[in-house]
Design a protein around this motif. Structure first.
Motif, PDB file in Angstrom:
ATOM      1  N   ARG A 168      58.547  63.429  19.555  1.00  0.00           N
ATOM      2  CA  ARG A 168      58.462  62.240  18.538  1.00  0.00           C
ATOM      3  C   ARG A 168      56.981  61.946  18.380  1.00  0.00           C
ATOM      4  O   ARG A 168      56.479  61.503  17.256  1.00  0.00           O
ATOM      5  CB  ARG A 168      59.334  61.213  18.922  1.00  0.00           C
ATOM      6  CG  ARG A 168      60.806  61.569  19.011  1.00  0.00           C
ATOM      7  CD  ARG A 168      61.764  60.333  18.945  1.00  0.00           C
ATOM      8  NE  ARG A 168      63.052  60.712  19.064  1.00  0.00           N
ATOM      9  CZ  ARG A 168      64.031  60.020  19.503  1.00  0.00           C
ATOM     10  NH1 ARG A 168      63.766  58.711  20.156  1.00  0.00           N
ATOM     11  NH2 ARG A 168      65.153  60.276  19.415  1.00  0.00           N
ATOM     12  N   TYR A 169      56.168  61.960  19.476  1.00  0.00           N
ATOM     13  CA  TYR A 169      54.736  61.619  19.501  1.00  0.00           C
ATOM     14  C   TYR A 169      54.018  62.744  18.873  1.00  0.00           C
ATOM     15  O   TYR A 169      53.272  62.448  17.970  1.00  0.00           O
ATOM     16  CB  TYR A 169      54.142  61.354  20.597  1.00  0.00           C
ATOM     17  CG  TYR A 169      52.622  60.959  20.719  1.00  0.00           C
ATOM     18  CD1 TYR A 169      52.136  59.917  20.204  1.00  0.00           C
ATOM     19  CD2 TYR A 169      51.907  62.400  21.171  1.00  0.00           C
ATOM     20  CE1 TYR A 169      50.825  59.816  20.199  1.00  0.00           C
ATOM     21  CE2 TYR A 169      50.181  62.101  21.178  1.00  0.00           C
ATOM     22  CZ  TYR A 169      50.111  60.995  20.604  1.00  0.00           C
ATOM     23  OH  TYR A 169      48.512  60.640  20.617  1.00  0.00           O
ATOM     24  N   ILE A 170      54.169  64.031  18.837  1.00  0.00           N
ATOM     25  CA  ILE A 170      53.596  65.109  18.269  1.00  0.00           C
ATOM     26  C   ILE A 170      54.097  65.394  16.824  1.00  0.00           C
ATOM     27  O   ILE A 170      53.388  65.559  16.004  1.00  0.00           O
ATOM     28  CB  ILE A 170      53.887  66.379  19.006  1.00  0.00           C
ATOM     29  CG1 ILE A 170      53.293  66.369  20.498  1.00  0.00           C
ATOM     30  CG2 ILE A 170      53.396  67.438  18.568  1.00  0.00           C
ATOM     31  CD1 ILE A 170      53.459  67.502  21.423  1.00  0.00           C
ATOM     32  N   ASN A 171      55.405  65.279  16.480  1.00  0.00           N
ATOM     33  CA  ASN A 171      55.996  65.626  15.254  1.00  0.00           C
ATOM     34  C   ASN A 171      55.870  64.222  14.398  1.00  0.00           C
ATOM     35  O   ASN A 171      55.482  63.223  14.838  1.00  0.00           O
ATOM     36  CB  ASN A 171      57.304  65.946  15.445  1.00  0.00           C
ATOM     37  CG  ASN A 171      57.569  67.212  15.944  1.00  0.00           C
ATOM     38  OD1 ASN A 171      56.664  68.195  16.035  1.00  0.00           O
ATOM     39  ND2 ASN A 171      58.666  67.327  16.734  1.00  0.00           N
ATOM     40  N   PRO A 172      56.142  64.624  13.233  1.00  0.00           N
ATOM     41  CA  PRO A 172      55.922  63.405  12.091  1.00  0.00           C
ATOM     42  C   PRO A 172      56.943  62.345  12.336  1.00  0.00           C
ATOM     43  O   PRO A 172      58.042  62.597  13.262  1.00  0.00           O
ATOM     44  CB  PRO A 172      56.065  64.024  10.739  1.00  0.00           C
ATOM     45  CG  PRO A 172      55.558  65.332  10.932  1.00  0.00           C
ATOM     46  CD  PRO A 172      55.804  65.762  12.182  1.00  0.00           C
ATOM     47  N   SER A 173      56.784  61.123  11.847  1.00  0.00           N
ATOM     48  CA  SER A 173      57.721  60.018  12.299  1.00  0.00           C
ATOM     49  C   SER A 173      58.909  60.244  11.675  1.00  0.00           C
ATOM     50  O   SER A 173      59.906  59.333  12.127  1.00  0.00           O
ATOM     51  CB  SER A 173      56.915  58.656  11.675  1.00  0.00           C
ATOM     52  OG  SER A 173      56.740  58.752  10.282  1.00  0.00           O
TER      53      SER A 173
END
Length: 386
Positions: A168-173
């Motif tokens: 979730r931090y790496i990918n878009p929100s």
């Protein structure tokens, strides 16, 4: 006669009593005397002993002896008071030294390797514990409206929560960065234009006097007037944070040509770069054009992107005017797949220069054809005249 003698004896008694009350007179006074009935009593000091007073010794010896004895008593009192003061000062000095030694010991303790080790371990433990708790909370699985857990690729793994938090931090929100395309009777522009602002529309400058300032690129107003609907759906997609970039977009686009705004939380963090994954836009990629000055920003969809040279604040720059004309030609031509056009112009170091050269050649070809057509018409007219 008896009354006179009695008054003299009373006077002498009063003088003696007065002398007893004045035994604390300071030695700093050069000479102190009391006069009564032509009798002067002088303080017995070296200065007074050498002074000529005109008084006979026999008349003042008893008083002087008494005064000397009293002065001895005063001196002893002073010595006691001085000793008491010295003892109190010594005690205070000793307490100050103890306080200084205590402070030095505390400083030595704080500077010791033992204290540093304890502090480092405590800080590391608190940091790791806080991060672990946050990642555990952020990594909670998705749930339905009834509260049931939705299974995913991390379900059943011991580190499922941590893996979800990292993803979730790496990918878009969110999974879909833009809403669904507009349906009739509303109008949806056929093409989506995705723009970066830093280095493309703005140039950041910093000085000691003014701090951070953002310079507006020449031709911005003309650019938005040409790429606005009905041809393009304009989306600002920047790697800057929303709190900083949002007021900049407001100043860049006072007339509302920009339909959507996406910031850093919508990017994908890959190898130290905030990559703009166009697959999250919820749009047909054959109709999406990405304009940026950093090719790593659209590395997942290089065919959709057009890299421009980073603007450094040149006031004579006309790139945006050429870019607006280029996009207007692409949009008005009804290109089925813009990726073919973007891929072609991406081969040039200066895409806008290549576009202008192609436009010049097209204009020359158009003029040549018009000239040929005109000559043929003249020949036809000449033939019919014959």
């Amino acid at each position: 006669m008896c009354s006179g003698m009695r008054s003299i004896s009373k006077s002498k008694f009063a003088v003696r009593k007065l002398l007893q009350q004045c035994v604390t007179v300071s030695k700093l006074e050069p000479c102190i005397g009391l006069s009564f009935c032509n009798l002067t009593v002088m303080q017995s000091t070296p200065l007074c002993q050498n002074m000529s007073t005109g008084v006979r010794t026999r008349n003042i010896n008893p008083r002087t002896e008494h005064y000397i004895a009293s002065d001895v008593k005063c001196t002893s009192v002073r010595q006691k008071s001085d000793s008491v003061l010295h003892e109190s000062y010594t005690a205070q000095e000793g307490s100050d030294q103890k306080e200084e030694k205590k402070e030095e010991k505390e400083k030595e303790w704080y500077q010791s390797s033992t204290f540093k080790g304890i502090a480092a371990v405590t800080a590391t433990s608190l940091t790791v514990g806080s991060l672990a708790y946050l990642m555990h909370v952020q990594g909670e699985p998705m749930r339905t409206e009834s509260g049931e857990i939705i299974d995913d690729e991390f379900t059943g793994k011991w580190n499922g929560n941590f893996s979800r938090a990292i993803q979730r931090y790496i990918n878009p929100s969110r999974e879909q960065l833009l809403p669904e395309p507009l349906q009739p009777p509303y109008y949806q522009p056929p093409y989506t234009l995705v723009m970066e602002i830093t280095g493309v529309l703005l140039h950041p400058e910093w000085t000691y006097e003014t701090g951070w300032r953002f310079k507006k690129r020449p031709g911005v107003d003309y650019f938005f007037s040409k790429v606005c609907p009905p041809l393009f759906e304009v989306v600002i997609f920047t790697s800057e944070g929303g709190m900083n970039a949002d007021p900049l977009v407001n100043n860049l686009d006072p007339h509302g040509a920009v339909m959507y705004r996406l910031y850093r939380d919508s990017t994908k963090y890959v190898n130290g770069h905030h990559v703009k994954d166009l697959s999250y836009l919820n749009r047909d990629l054959s109709k999406v054009i990405m304009i940026d000055c950093n090719e790593k920003s659209f590395q997942f969809h290089a065919r959709n992107g057009l890299k421009l040279k980073k603007w450094t604040g040149d006031n004579d720059d006309k790139t945006l005017i050429d870019l607006a004309n280029f996009l207007q030609v692409v949009g008005s031509s009804g290109v089925e797949d813009v990726r073919t056009v973007m891929e072609y112009y991406s081969r040039f170091d200066d895409p806008m220069g290549a576009f202008k050269e192609n436009q010049r050649k097209l204009e020359e070809e158009k003029q040549r054809r018009l000239a040929v057509a005109s000559s043929q018409d003249q020949k036809k007219n000449w033939f019919w005249r014959k």
